[in-house]
Structure formats: C-alpha cells, structure tokens
Design an enzyme around this catalytic site. Structure first.
Site, mmCIF file in Angstrom:
data_model
loop_
_atom_site.group_PDB
_atom_site.id
_atom_site.type_symbol
_atom_site.label_atom_id
_atom_site.label_comp_id
_atom_site.label_asym_id
_atom_site.label_seq_id
_atom_site.Cartn_x
_atom_site.Cartn_y
_atom_site.Cartn_z
ATOM 1 N N ASP A 67 51.871 110.483 -61.277
ATOM 2 C CA ASP A 67 52.046 111.553 -62.249
ATOM 3 C C ASP A 67 52.622 112.817 -61.615
ATOM 4 O O ASP A 67 52.705 112.925 -60.393
ATOM 5 C CB ASP A 67 50.702 111.862 -62.937
ATOM 6 C CG ASP A 67 49.537 111.974 -61.962
ATOM 7 O OD1 ASP A 67 49.774 112.138 -60.767
ATOM 8 O OD2 ASP A 67 48.388 111.893 -62.420
ATOM 9 N N ASN A 136 36.215 113.005 -66.281
ATOM 10 C CA ASN A 136 36.114 112.487 -67.650
ATOM 11 C C ASN A 136 36.600 111.033 -67.745
ATOM 12 O O ASN A 136 36.822 110.515 -68.832
ATOM 13 C CB ASN A 136 36.899 113.382 -68.616
ATOM 14 C CG ASN A 136 38.390 113.434 -68.289
ATOM 15 O OD1 ASN A 136 38.856 112.735 -67.389
ATOM 16 N ND2 ASN A 136 39.133 114.246 -69.017
ATOM 17 N N HIS A 138 39.485 109.856 -66.550
ATOM 18 C CA HIS A 138 40.937 109.630 -66.644
ATOM 19 C C HIS A 138 41.474 108.970 -65.371
ATOM 20 O O HIS A 138 40.900 109.118 -64.291
ATOM 21 C CB HIS A 138 41.700 110.915 -67.002
ATOM 22 C CG HIS A 138 41.870 111.932 -65.933
ATOM 23 N ND1 HIS A 138 41.540 113.260 -66.092
ATOM 24 C CD2 HIS A 138 42.376 111.846 -64.669
ATOM 25 C CE1 HIS A 138 41.828 113.919 -64.993
ATOM 26 N NE2 HIS A 138 42.325 113.094 -64.105
ATOM 27 N N GLU A 143 44.325 110.700 -70.387
ATOM 28 C CA GLU A 143 43.109 111.374 -70.801
ATOM 29 C C GLU A 143 42.321 110.525 -71.806
ATOM 30 O O GLU A 143 42.892 109.652 -72.467
ATOM 31 C CB GLU A 143 43.471 112.714 -71.446
ATOM 32 C CG GLU A 143 44.160 113.688 -70.499
ATOM 33 C CD GLU A 143 43.193 114.355 -69.526
ATOM 34 O OE1 GLU A 143 42.145 113.761 -69.190
ATOM 35 O OE2 GLU A 143 43.500 115.474 -69.092
HETATM 36 C C1 GLP Z 1 44.154 114.583 -61.144
HETATM 37 C C2 GLP Z 1 45.128 113.448 -60.941
HETATM 38 C C3 GLP Z 1 44.410 112.125 -60.870
HETATM 39 C C4 GLP Z 1 43.240 112.221 -59.926
HETATM 40 C C5 GLP Z 1 42.253 113.229 -60.455
HETATM 41 C C6 GLP Z 1 41.009 113.359 -59.596
HETATM 42 O O1 GLP Z 1 43.899 114.883 -62.472
HETATM 43 N N1 GLP Z 1 46.113 113.387 -61.963
HETATM 44 O O2 GLP Z 1 45.325 111.127 -60.460
HETATM 45 O O3 GLP Z 1 42.630 110.976 -59.795
HETATM 46 O O4 GLP Z 1 42.910 114.475 -60.489
HETATM 47 O O5 GLP Z 1 41.258 114.262 -58.553
HETATM 48 P P1 GLP Z 1 40.313 114.478 -57.319
HETATM 49 O O6 GLP Z 1 40.569 113.345 -56.419
HETATM 50 O O7 GLP Z 1 40.775 115.797 -56.743
HETATM 51 O O8 GLP Z 1 38.934 114.526 -57.829
#
Ligand code: GLP
Length: 241
Positions: A67, A136, A138, A143
């Site tokens: 993404d 959440n 995702h 989402e």
């Molecule tokens: C973002 C990314 C996700 C990632 C998530 C969790 O929203 N788009 O791909 O898995 O954050 O991030 P973290 O690893 O910092 O908790």
C-alpha cells in the site's frame, strides 16, 4: 493456518527473516509482497544483516508493496516509498526497477490500481506475502467493512487507523485520509502468507482474525481460508489464543 508463538520481538524478527531467506534461496526470482509499519522493521534489519554477512542475494528478487498513502510524494519521509528505501532497499542489492509500490501521486488512481494489478500478474503473482495487522484487524489498508474487497483499489482510512498511524506524523491532521492498497483478493492470491504481530495492542485483532468468524468486519479473518498462511506472533500478541 499455522500459528507460531515466540518469546520476543527479536525472535519473531529472526524467524520471519529466515522464512523470507529460505524462500529466496529456494527461488532466486521470488516475488515478495512487502509490508510497512513498525512490525516488520526487525525483520528488515535481519534481512539486511543476512545480505551483508551471509550474502543473501536479492538481485533477482521482485517486490510489490501492499500500500501507499495518497497525496504523498516518494521522497516524503512519511511515504511508504521512503520507508522501504530507508529500512530495506538501500541496504540490499535489489534492483530499483524490480521494486513496486503504488503511486501515491497518481492523477488517475483507477488506472494506477489497474496497472499495479497487471504488473503483479505479469510478474507471476506474489510467492510470499508479508503482512502486519492493524489494531482493528486491517491488512494492507483493507479496513473493516461490510464485505471483503477485490483487487488493488483506493480506500478511505478509518478514524481508528488515522489515529493509530498519527504516531508517525507531526499531528493527526497530517495523516492522509486515503490510500491505495492491494485488495483482499490480491492478498489471498499470494501463494504463501506470513502475518507478523507483536505486542498486547494486537492481541484482540489476532484473536478475532485467528479464532473468530470469517467476517469482513475483521479483514484478516479471511486468512483462515488461505491454504498456506502462517501467523508468527510474540507472547503478548498471542495472549488471547
Ligand atoms: C499500517 C499499514 C499496515 C500495517 C499496519 C500495522 O496501517 N498499512 O500494512 O500492518 O499499519 O502497523 P504496525 O506494524 O506499525 O503496527
């Protein structure tokens, strides 16, 4: 789904890097699906070490990131382009032309999404997809919703995600409201999936994803249907399993 629980974030990072390295050793032109966020940072550090000390060779590896925020230029320090170059690509011998990240500045976002899917198909699809998980539930930026999403698309970020990701920005107002993300369909087409989670703030999402109903309100729950999916967790993230 296979679930592995390790003692620490360091152990999780080492194990994850070994899985990626094993994949690259088995198939030099592996197509990796890559994730951003704090979770894979340790794995990227381990992979960098493996490249420097053990000559892990990325010269034929192809990468597709999950993404990118819409509205951020590649040289913006908050962009996922910048993240990937800062934390992995500049330290290894991957060819720049073999790296792919959605275009956060695309004028025609629908066309950009379609081109991303086509490039992925031309490369033969993802061999190993790395995932983190949002609090959440995702994955990528898919989402919670009333239905599972299709291929790469534009998404409006939820308030939860904007708040959670504000820690990387000067203020919550600076967090982009939209992103381009691989869809659930794109993710599910990967031949193998490795989801990483650490810390107690991920424990509820992991419980819902691994043990709850398969429900688009918890996007990661669809992974229960994937034929080759590993959840690699530390003890805190696994505490409700
Ligand atoms: C973002 C990314 C996700 C990632 C998530 C969790 O929203 N788009 O791909 O898995 O954050 O991030 P973290 O690893 O910092 O908790």
């Amino acid at each position: 789904m296979e679930i592995y629980v390790v003692d620490s974030y360091e152990a999780l990072s080492t194990r994850a890097a070994l899985i990626v390295a094993g994949q690259i050793c088995a198939k030099a032109d592996t197509v990796l699906g890559l994730a951003t966020g704090s979770t894979p940072l340790g794995m990227y550090r381990e992979l960098t070490e493996m490249h420097k000390k053990q000559k892990l060779d990325f010269s034929r590896v192809i990468s597709f990131n999950l993404d990118e925020y819409l509205g951020l230029a590649p040289d913006n320090v908050q962009s996922y382009h910048y993240f990937m170059w800062e934390n992995l690509f500049q330290h290894i011998n991957i060819r720049p032309e073999n790296t792919h990240i959605p275009d956060g500045l695309a004028a025609d976002t629908d066309a950009a999404c379609l081109q991303y899917e086509q490039a992925l198909q031309r490369a033969g699809g993802v061999d190993l997809q790395i995932l983190g998980i949002g609090r959440n539930g995702h994955i990528g930026f898919n989402e919670p919703s009333s239905r599972f999403t299709g291929p790469t698309h534009v998404v409006r970020l939820s308030e939860d995600t904007i708040k959670a990701n504000a820690r990387f920005f000067a203020s919550v107002e600076e967090v982009p409201t939209h992103a381009i993300t691989m869809g659930i369909k794109t993710i599910m087409q990967a031949k193998k999936i490795l989801l990483l989670a650490n810390g107690k703030e991920k424990a509820q999402a992991i419980k819902a994803a691994a043990c709850g109903d398969i429900d688009p309100a918890v996007p990661a729950s669809i992974l229960q249907l994937h034929p080759d999916c590993i959840f690699l967790l530390d003890r805190e993230a696994a505490q409700y399993l």
